[in-house]
Design a protein around this motif. Structure first.
Motif: not given
Length: 374
Positions: A331-360
């Motif tokens: 719900e926090r990134v319901v529109k997949v806003d890149r800034k909100l998404l980055d903020k949501s995974v900040r401090g979680n290196d594993m989550a951040k790495a997986q998100v970066e792996a699927i971004v187009i």
């Protein structure tokens, strides 16, 4: 003179005559629709912020809608017509989605009233010794103790946070209220109509600039008052422009009468604008072709060049799976806003790495002009 707020000071800069009419002669300004829209949505937002802080949740869309409906049926609505209810509800729902990206634990306060005396010591908002007052839409604490002063904009104009004396003044107030400890400082604008958040760092030099602006406005008003007492002419000049809307003396303003005063004037300006737009596109395309072949060109402080426009897409099934794995609310990134998404995974290196792996990455270059506010 009384205390200066940003809106009062800005009005004096734009049109000293209107400032005189409202704040010295005491002629009440009429409420325009844009003003009523801003007041209503800010009031709804304040009630909603206080609710989500009280129940310790980042969002509550059901109660948010209920708050909107209750306030639409209350005096807070003012004289807004029923025909605007749906439009403003859409703006409110967009605003709630933005708020969902803010951790309520970081909220210092909403509709925060601050006032300071001549020594920049905080005083009661209604204190007679106050020289400046401000009302912050939202104040939050960043990770590491940094502060953010937020201003929610309900109009159509997109403003730059770097150039906003209003934001710098609000950060100054928050900084002083928190006893002026050294910390990262940020001013943030959220433009509701385009769902766009923009932020800029605020420096100690910016804070001194905000103080200088307040003192400069107060000194200019004091000079005008003294010159009026001395009988000097034209000490409150009229400067017709955007501040004419809602002006209590517009009908009798000789300067405004020289400008756009009826539909025929407005239609004439529109005809001129259409002509300019028709000429603009072929000129732009010719310049774009030259820059593509030869590189940027600069003239009188304006640069024509290609710049990279960032654009990202995320496969929703894969993104949802990652967020669920790390217990991050979609719900926090319901529109997949890149800034909100980055903020949501900040401090979680594993989550951040997986998100970066699927971004187009669909970033691309766009032709445009820069400089002189363009």
């Amino acid at each position: 003179m009384g205390p200066i707020s940003y809106s009062r000071g800005r009005l004096f800069e734009q049109c000293p005559m209107r400032y005189y009419a409202q704040y010295i002669a005491g002629i009440k300004a009429s409420a325009t629709v844009p003003m009523m829209v801003g007041t209503f949505l800010h009031d709804v937002l304040d009630v909603y912020f206080k609710h989500i802080v009280a129940v310790k949740t980042s969002s509550d869309f059901t109660e948010g809608r209920a708050i909107y409906d209750r306030m639409w049926g209350s005096p807070a609505r003012g004289t807004l017509p029923e025909t605007m209810r749906s439009e403003l509800l859409n703006l409110w729902q967009t605003t709630m989605e933005h708020v969902a990206g803010i951790d309520t634990k970081t909220i210092i306060g909403s509709e925060l009233k601050l006032a300071f005396d001549a020594d920049w010591v905080q005083v009661h908002y209604e204190a007679p010794e106050a020289i400046v007052r401000m009302r912050l839409d939202l104040a939050t604490i960043q990770q590491g103790g940094g502060i953010i002063a937020w201003d929610y904009k309900t109009g159509f104009k997109i403003e730059a946070p770097d150039d906003s004396i209003q934001l710098k003044l609000y950060v100054l107030g928050l900084f002083l209220a928190l006893k002026g400890k050294p910390r990262p400082m940020t001013g943030a604008l959220y433009h509701v109509r385009v769902n766009r958040e923009r932020a800029a760092a605020v420096t100690e030099a910016d804070l001194e600039g905000a103080k200088a602006w307040v003192l400069g406005i107060r000194a200019a008003i004091a000079r005008a008052e003294a010159n009026e007492i001395a009988g000097l002419p034209n000490v409150w000049p009229a400067r017709p422009g955007t501040c004419c809307s809602g002006c209590p003396i517009l009908a009798t303003c000789a300067e405004a009468a020289k400008g756009v005063v009826n539909i025929e004037d407005a239609e004439g300006l529109l005809d001129r604008l259409i002509l300019l737009e028709n000429q603009r596109e072929p000129i732009r395309e010719a310049l774009k072709y030259w820059v593509a072949k030869n590189g940027p060109v600069e003239r009188n402080g304006v640069v024509a060049q290609f710049k990279v426009k960032s654009k990202y897409e995320f496969p929703m099934p894969a993104l949802k799976k990652i967020l669920e794995e790390f217990s991050i609310s979609l719900e926090r990134v319901v529109k997949v806003d890149r800034k909100l998404l980055d903020k949501s995974v900040r401090g979680n290196d594993m989550a951040k790495a997986q998100v970066e792996a699927i971004v187009i990455d669909k970033s691309h270059s766009e032709f445009g002009l820069e400089g002189l506010g363009i």
